[in-house]
Write a protein that holds these residues in place. Structure first.
Motif, short mmCIF file in Angstrom:
data_model
loop_
_atom_site.label_atom_id
_atom_site.label_comp_id
_atom_site.label_asym_id
_atom_site.label_seq_id
_atom_site.Cartn_x
_atom_site.Cartn_y
_atom_site.Cartn_z
N GLY A 234 1.76 -13.10 -12.61
CA GLY A 234 0.38 -13.13 -12.14
C GLY A 234 -0.62 -13.11 -13.29
N GLU A 235 -1.78 -13.74 -13.09
CA GLU A 235 -2.78 -13.89 -14.15
C GLU A 235 -3.27 -12.56 -14.71
OE1 GLU A 235 -6.00 -16.31 -12.98
OE2 GLU A 235 -4.81 -18.11 -12.64
N ASN A 236 -3.41 -11.56 -13.86
CA ASN A 236 -4.01 -10.29 -14.28
C ASN A 236 -2.98 -9.23 -14.66
OD1 ASN A 236 -6.67 -11.23 -13.77
ND2 ASN A 236 -6.37 -10.86 -11.59
N VAL A 237 -1.72 -9.61 -14.71
CA VAL A 237 -0.68 -8.64 -15.06
C VAL A 237 -0.78 -8.30 -16.54
CG1 VAL A 237 1.81 -8.28 -15.28
CG2 VAL A 237 0.89 -9.38 -13.24
N THR A 238 -0.68 -7.01 -16.86
CA THR A 238 -0.76 -6.54 -18.25
C THR A 238 0.61 -6.11 -18.75
OG1 THR A 238 -1.19 -4.24 -17.64
CG2 THR A 238 -3.10 -5.71 -17.86
N GLN A 244 5.45 -0.19 -16.83
CA GLN A 244 5.49 0.81 -15.77
C GLN A 244 6.46 0.42 -14.66
OE1 GLN A 244 1.39 1.14 -14.57
NE2 GLN A 244 0.84 2.53 -16.23
N VAL A 245 6.47 -0.87 -14.29
CA VAL A 245 7.33 -1.33 -13.20
C VAL A 245 8.80 -1.32 -13.60
CG1 VAL A 245 7.92 -3.32 -11.76
CG2 VAL A 245 5.52 -2.72 -12.13
N PHE A 246 9.10 -1.83 -14.80
CA PHE A 246 10.49 -2.07 -15.14
C PHE A 246 11.17 -0.94 -15.91
CE2 PHE A 246 8.77 -6.25 -14.29
CZ PHE A 246 9.77 -6.83 -13.53
N SER A 247 10.41 0.02 -16.42
CA SER A 247 11.05 1.14 -17.13
C SER A 247 11.87 2.01 -16.19
CB SER A 247 9.99 1.98 -17.84
OG SER A 247 9.06 2.50 -16.92
N PHE A 249 14.14 0.99 -14.38
CA PHE A 249 15.49 0.45 -14.34
C PHE A 249 16.28 0.72 -15.63
CE2 PHE A 249 12.79 -2.30 -11.70
CZ PHE A 249 13.36 -2.03 -10.47
N GLY A 250 15.63 1.29 -16.62
CA GLY A 250 16.31 1.60 -17.87
C GLY A 250 15.34 1.60 -19.04
N GLU A 251 15.81 2.12 -20.16
CA GLU A 251 14.96 2.17 -21.37
C GLU A 251 14.67 0.78 -21.87
OE1 GLU A 251 15.10 3.92 -25.94
OE2 GLU A 251 16.64 4.49 -24.49
N ILE A 252 13.39 0.50 -22.17
CA ILE A 252 12.97 -0.81 -22.63
C ILE A 252 12.82 -0.79 -24.16
CG2 ILE A 252 11.08 -2.49 -22.61
CD1 ILE A 252 10.52 -1.69 -19.72
N SER A 253 13.50 -1.72 -24.83
CA SER A 253 13.41 -1.82 -26.29
C SER A 253 12.22 -2.67 -26.72
CB SER A 253 14.69 -2.43 -26.87
OG SER A 253 15.80 -1.62 -26.60
N TRP A 254 11.92 -3.70 -25.94
CA TRP A 254 10.84 -4.61 -26.35
C TRP A 254 10.37 -5.43 -25.16
CZ3 TRP A 254 7.07 -5.29 -29.37
CH2 TRP A 254 6.48 -6.55 -29.54
N ILE A 255 9.07 -5.69 -25.10
CA ILE A 255 8.49 -6.56 -24.08
C ILE A 255 7.87 -7.76 -24.79
CG2 ILE A 255 6.76 -6.79 -22.25
CD1 ILE A 255 7.04 -3.79 -21.73
N ASP A 256 8.40 -8.92 -24.54
CA ASP A 256 7.94 -10.16 -25.17
C ASP A 256 6.96 -10.84 -24.20
OD1 ASP A 256 7.57 -12.51 -26.48
OD2 ASP A 256 9.66 -13.12 -26.54
N PHE A 257 5.71 -10.40 -24.26
CA PHE A 257 4.71 -10.91 -23.31
C PHE A 257 3.31 -10.59 -23.81
CE2 PHE A 257 1.79 -9.83 -19.81
CZ PHE A 257 1.73 -11.05 -19.15
N SER A 258 2.38 -11.52 -23.60
CA SER A 258 0.96 -11.30 -23.86
C SER A 258 0.20 -11.68 -22.61
CB SER A 258 0.47 -12.13 -25.04
OG SER A 258 1.10 -11.71 -26.23
N ASP A 289 3.95 -11.36 -5.79
CA ASP A 289 2.72 -12.00 -6.28
C ASP A 289 2.57 -11.84 -7.79
OD1 ASP A 289 2.07 -12.74 -3.75
OD2 ASP A 289 0.78 -11.01 -3.36
N LYS A 290 3.15 -10.77 -8.33
CA LYS A 290 3.02 -10.51 -9.76
C LYS A 290 4.22 -11.03 -10.55
CE LYS A 290 0.17 -6.40 -9.08
NZ LYS A 290 0.04 -4.94 -9.30
N PHE A 291 5.39 -10.95 -9.97
CA PHE A 291 6.62 -11.37 -10.66
C PHE A 291 7.42 -12.27 -9.71
CE2 PHE A 291 5.55 -6.94 -11.81
CZ PHE A 291 5.13 -7.15 -13.10
N ALA A 292 7.02 -13.53 -9.66
CA ALA A 292 7.58 -14.45 -8.66
C ALA A 292 9.06 -14.73 -8.88
CB ALA A 292 6.79 -15.76 -8.67
N GLU A 293 9.50 -14.72 -10.13
CA GLU A 293 10.90 -15.08 -10.40
C GLU A 293 11.46 -14.23 -11.54
OE1 GLU A 293 13.53 -18.97 -11.82
OE2 GLU A 293 11.47 -19.24 -11.08
#
Length: 338
Positions: A234-238, A244-247, A249-258, A289-293
């Motif tokens: 989604g356009e407004n997703v930060t 917050q959503v995916f942590s 499910f487990g410890e996150i090492s890196w998020i490759d997203f802007s 709506d935020k994470f379609a796939e």
């Protein structure tokens, strides 16, 4: 190492004054400020003459008018003036144990020709949280700027968010390397140990190259199933919202997203976390709506992604090593001239 309180660029003069004075008496600065600590006592809550504080360099650059300082401190939650307004102190003692290490990041790569403006550094890192202080690092003998700084945030989470930014440029376009303070000291210790071990026959061996080789070897045998792909975001997703959503499910090492990108990747620390995320979010239509796939990277796609990660990290280390070698050459040249 000079420490400077960080205030927003558009802050009023009174806010800047209050911010600077509160920094002098803060948990971050007071325990390490030998002179001020000698005035305030062990608990840090003793009175100090206002004219002494007003003569501190940074505050003096803002104002030399004591009445302006008194007015600015009326709303302070940390310091208070005595009855005749000639002295000030902390409102409460220092905590028995203070550690700001996890709230602090190490940043290097600033041009060494001229120390950057405090406001520009604060503005650069403000998107990640509230910047409490900036400590520009200088050589003890010459006081020349090293091109690096320790930046303290208000919370550990904000510092971690900033440290996750692998590639960052300052206003001059210089590429900066950002590490947590823990990681900085860890690498520093590794370099010192490497230098000690290689002294003698291998005195000229560049320890950063050894680290590069070891890191590439480790990354070549990557653990599979850690990468989660996100498409049609989604356009407004930060970035923070993704964390917050995916942590969960487990410890996150890196998020490759802007922000604004339609595709992103999450690198988990443990296997099965990515699978679990795909399975769980399929049962939550409100997030479509935020994470379609969502999908887990496997096979050639996974290898290609890890290859890019290795290449980016290699380029980052090479640039860091190049800056280090250039600085060493400049230092040797200056010593010859002297």
């Amino acid at each position: 190492m000079a420490a400077i309180a960080a205030a927003p660029k558009d802050a009023s003069l009174e806010d800047k004054i209050k911010n600077q004075v509160e920094f002098y008496f803060s948990d971050s600065n007071l325990p390490r400020d030998k002179f001020l600590r000698s005035q305030t006592g062990e608990a840090g809550d003793g009175y100090v003459n206002l004219d002494i504080v007003a003569n501190f360099k940074r505050l003096k650059s803002l104002t030399t008018d004591l009445s302006v300082i008194r007015t600015a401190l009326k709303t302070s939650q940390l310091v208070e003036l005595n009855e005749d307004k000639t002295k000030l102190r902390r409102k409460y003692p220092l905590p028995p144990s203070i550690s700001n290490k996890r709230k602090t990041i190490y940043v290097k790569g600033f041009p060494t020709e001229e120390e950057p403006q405090l406001e520009s550094v604060v503005e650069l890192f403000s998107p990640y949280g509230v910047v409490r202080s900036v400590r520009f690092r200088r050589y003890p003998d010459t006081k020349k700027f090293k091109g690096s700084a320790f930046i303290e945030f208000e919370t550990e989470e904000q510092a971690q968010r900033a440290a996750e930014e692998e590639f960052l440029k300052d206003q001059s376009g210089a590429e900066l390397e950002v590490l947590t303070k823990d990681e900085y000291f860890k690498r520093k210790k590794q370099r010192e140990q490497s230098t000690t071990a290689s002294r003698g026959a291998q005195e000229e061996v560049d320890s950063s190259e050894k680290e590069n080789i070891a890191s590439q070897s480790k990354e070549a045998s990557f653990q599979r199933g850690l990468i989660l792909g996100l498409k049609n975001i989604g356009e407004n997703v930060t970035r923070e919202e993704i964390k917050q959503v995916f942590s969960s499910f487990g410890e996150i090492s890196w998020i490759d997203f802007s922000r604004g990108q339609s595709t992103g990747y999450i690198r988990f620390s443990q296997p099965n976390s990515a699978k679990e995320a795909v399975r769980a979010l399929q049962e939550k239509p409100d997030l479509k709506d935020k994470f379609a796939e969502l999908w887990v990277l496997y096979g050639d796609e996974e290898k290609e992604y890890w290859s890019k990660v290795v290449q980016l990290q290699k380029e980052k280390r090479e640039k860091s090593s190049k800056r280090k070698k250039n600085f060493q050459r400049q230092s040797k040249s200056k010593r010859r001239k002297i």
